[in-house]
Structure formats: C-alpha cells, structure tokens
Design an enzyme around this catalytic site. Sequence first.
Site, PDB file in Angstrom:
ATOM      1  N   TRP A   8       0.823  -1.255   0.048  1.00 45.70           N
ATOM      2  CA  TRP A   8      -0.001  -0.055   0.080  1.00 45.70           C
ATOM      3  C   TRP A   8       0.912   1.275  -0.087  1.00 45.70           C
ATOM      4  CZ3 TRP A   8      -4.699  -1.126   4.093  1.00 45.70           C
ATOM      5  CH2 TRP A   8      -5.511  -1.963   3.311  1.00 45.70           C
ATOM      6  N   LYS A   9       2.291   1.066   0.057  1.00 45.57           N
ATOM      7  CA  LYS A   9       2.948   2.171   0.121  1.00 45.57           C
ATOM      8  C   LYS A   9       2.490   3.248   1.307  1.00 45.57           C
ATOM      9  CE  LYS A   9       4.510   0.929  -4.375  1.00 45.57           C
ATOM     10  NZ  LYS A   9       5.293   1.339  -5.742  1.00 45.57           N
ATOM     11  N   GLU A  89      11.979   1.943  -4.255  1.00 46.65           N
ATOM     12  CA  GLU A  89      11.751   3.091  -3.920  1.00 46.65           C
ATOM     13  C   GLU A  89      12.935   3.459  -2.660  1.00 46.65           C
ATOM     14  OE1 GLU A  89       7.580   2.962  -3.636  1.00 46.65           O
ATOM     15  OE2 GLU A  89       7.196   2.754  -5.598  1.00 46.65           O
ATOM     16  N   GLU A 158      11.098  -6.733  -9.412  1.00 50.48           N
ATOM     17  CA  GLU A 158      10.411  -5.559 -10.019  1.00 50.48           C
ATOM     18  C   GLU A 158      11.187  -4.476 -10.729  1.00 50.48           C
ATOM     19  OE1 GLU A 158       6.910  -4.591  -6.878  1.00 50.48           O
ATOM     20  OE2 GLU A 158       8.631  -3.756  -6.190  1.00 50.48           O
ATOM     21  N   GLY A 229       1.270  -2.742  -6.370  1.00 48.62           N
ATOM     22  CA  GLY A 229       1.279  -1.303  -5.718  1.00 48.62           C
ATOM     23  C   GLY A 229      -0.222  -0.832  -5.770  1.00 48.62           C
ATOM     24  N   GLY A 230      -0.340  -0.043  -6.737  1.00 45.13           N
ATOM     25  CA  GLY A 230      -1.314   0.931  -7.156  1.00 45.13           C
ATOM     26  C   GLY A 230      -2.884  -0.010  -7.213  1.00 45.13           C
TER      27      GLY A 230
HETATM   28  P1  13P Z   1       2.722  -0.647  -9.175  1.00 49.11           P
HETATM   29  O1  13P Z   1       1.879  -1.784  -9.010  1.00 49.11           O
HETATM   30  O2  13P Z   1       1.851   0.659  -8.500  1.00 49.11           O
HETATM   31  O3  13P Z   1       3.169  -0.385 -10.161  1.00 49.11           O
HETATM   32  O4  13P Z   1       3.680  -0.804  -8.050  1.00 49.11           O
HETATM   33  C1  13P Z   1       4.652  -1.801  -7.943  1.00 49.11           C
HETATM   34  C2  13P Z   1       5.277  -2.082  -6.604  1.00 49.11           C
HETATM   35  O5  13P Z   1       6.139  -1.068  -6.384  1.00 49.11           O
HETATM   36  C3  13P Z   1       5.078  -2.946  -5.635  1.00 49.11           C
HETATM   37  O6  13P Z   1       5.960  -2.937  -4.542  1.00 49.11           O
END
Ligand code: 13P
Length: 248
Positions: A8-9, A89, A158, A229-230
């Site tokens: 979920w960041k 990140e 990733e 992620g998103g």
């Molecule tokens: P997205 O699915 O938003 O591209 O992000 C991937 C991610 O960084 C999952 O750790």
Amino acid sequence: MKIIIANWKMNKTGDSAKEFFTEFASLNKNSNTVIICPPFTLLHLTKDKGFHLGAQNMHQAEKGAFTGEISATQLKDAGVKYVLIGHSERRIIFGETCETVNKKNLQCLLHELIPVVCIGETLEERESGQTNEVLTKQLSIAFNSFSSETITPIVAYEPVWAIGTGKVATLEQISETHQFIRDRLQFHFGNAEKGGSGDRISVLYGGSVTDQNAQEIMSIPNVDGVLVGGASLDAKKFATIVNTQPQI
Ligand code: 13P
C-alpha cells in the site's frame, strides 16, 4: 497456490482501510496466499482480517537511537510475518544499498521474519544490456551469509521502469528474467538434488500489475505470484487479482 502481496506504500487511513476490508471480504474467494503490507499505522487494523501481515520496511539494528525507524522485534510484536526489503523506492529515494539490504535480511533471519527481497533494473540498465549483471549483484549481496535452513525468503522481481508507470514488462521479458533469477537462486542456495532451497524460493513479479493483466502474468512458468502497488488499493481490483486462476 500463488502468493499475492499488496504494497500500500504511503496510502490509506483507518477509514479507507476499513472500507477496503469490508468490500474485499465480500468479493474474496481466497484461493491464494494473500499478504497485505499497509503503512505502519494500519498494521493493527489489518491484523486478524484473514490476511498474512507484512511490513514495507525494517531497520537492520536490534534497537536504539534510530528516530523514525522500526525494528524486527517491534514488527513481530505487531504480528508481522513478512517484510519487504530493498524495495526500489527505498534504494532510489532513501539511498539503501545492497549492503544495507543484506544486513536487513540477516536481521530478518535472526528474528524469523520472512524477507521479501526486491530486486530490479532501471530502464537505462535494461537498455544497455546490464539486466542480468545487476540482478546477479543484487541477489548475491542480498543473500551473503544468509542460510535458508530456518527461513525461506521470497524474491520479488520489480523492474524499476515498470513501477507505477503502467508500462508492464512483456511476458517474454518476465519469463526470461524469472528463469535467470531461478538459475541464480539455485546457484546460490543449491537445488533440490543437492538438498538446497534454490527451487523452493518463490519469485514474484511486480510492476504495473492490474486486474487486467494478473492472470497472464501469473500463468508464466517461474512466476510464483505478484507484488501489487496501485491496484492493491482498490478492493475490487485487488480481489480480482487474488481470485485469479492462473493457467498453470
Ligand atoms: P505498481 O503496481 O503501482 O506499479 O507498484 C509496484 C510496486 O512497487 C509494488 O511493490
């Protein structure tokens, strides 16, 4: 059985998390292993909702004067079982090095937390043909002195250029790269014939995974699941990903 992780960041508050859990519960057929990595403030709300609990980061020290950081013991105390280590990140924005990733992995091992080790190349590295070299370095340093006897880690591939960009790696790129990662893991940890764990380590794909592409991605041999992620912020989309029946 595939492993599906939601990262979920830095998103959601208590109210939006509760809405997510209610909606997700009404849609989930729960055929796969689901791990949610919420922000730290939402760990307590995510616990006991039928998911495995994950954290997005962890400090490598046991405890002490590290303002703003969190330790393995604290995460365990909160019910956490899995930790994302070395997300791009963290590496790019917060300057985490391969050596830090290694220390964090060893700390996970000490406390029996399962590290989900994130690796991946930048667009520049892919275009200049350095992908395999970069992944080899990231993997070999990450798992330096890591014995997989008590804890079987997870690896998440990733590609940096596919994260949050809507630009997914092609099925061929994913297939080729996952095969390469599998070979490296067998080299590092030994294969089943040698009594090693290189075959047992799950390798997940992450980077613009959505409800639209999850099934074809998870049907690729050597793709043991996805790190999302998103699309994991939306209960409906995430439930579709979790309920996916891969073709293998
Ligand atoms: P997205 O699915 O938003 O591209 O992000 C991937 C991610 O960084 C999952 O750790």
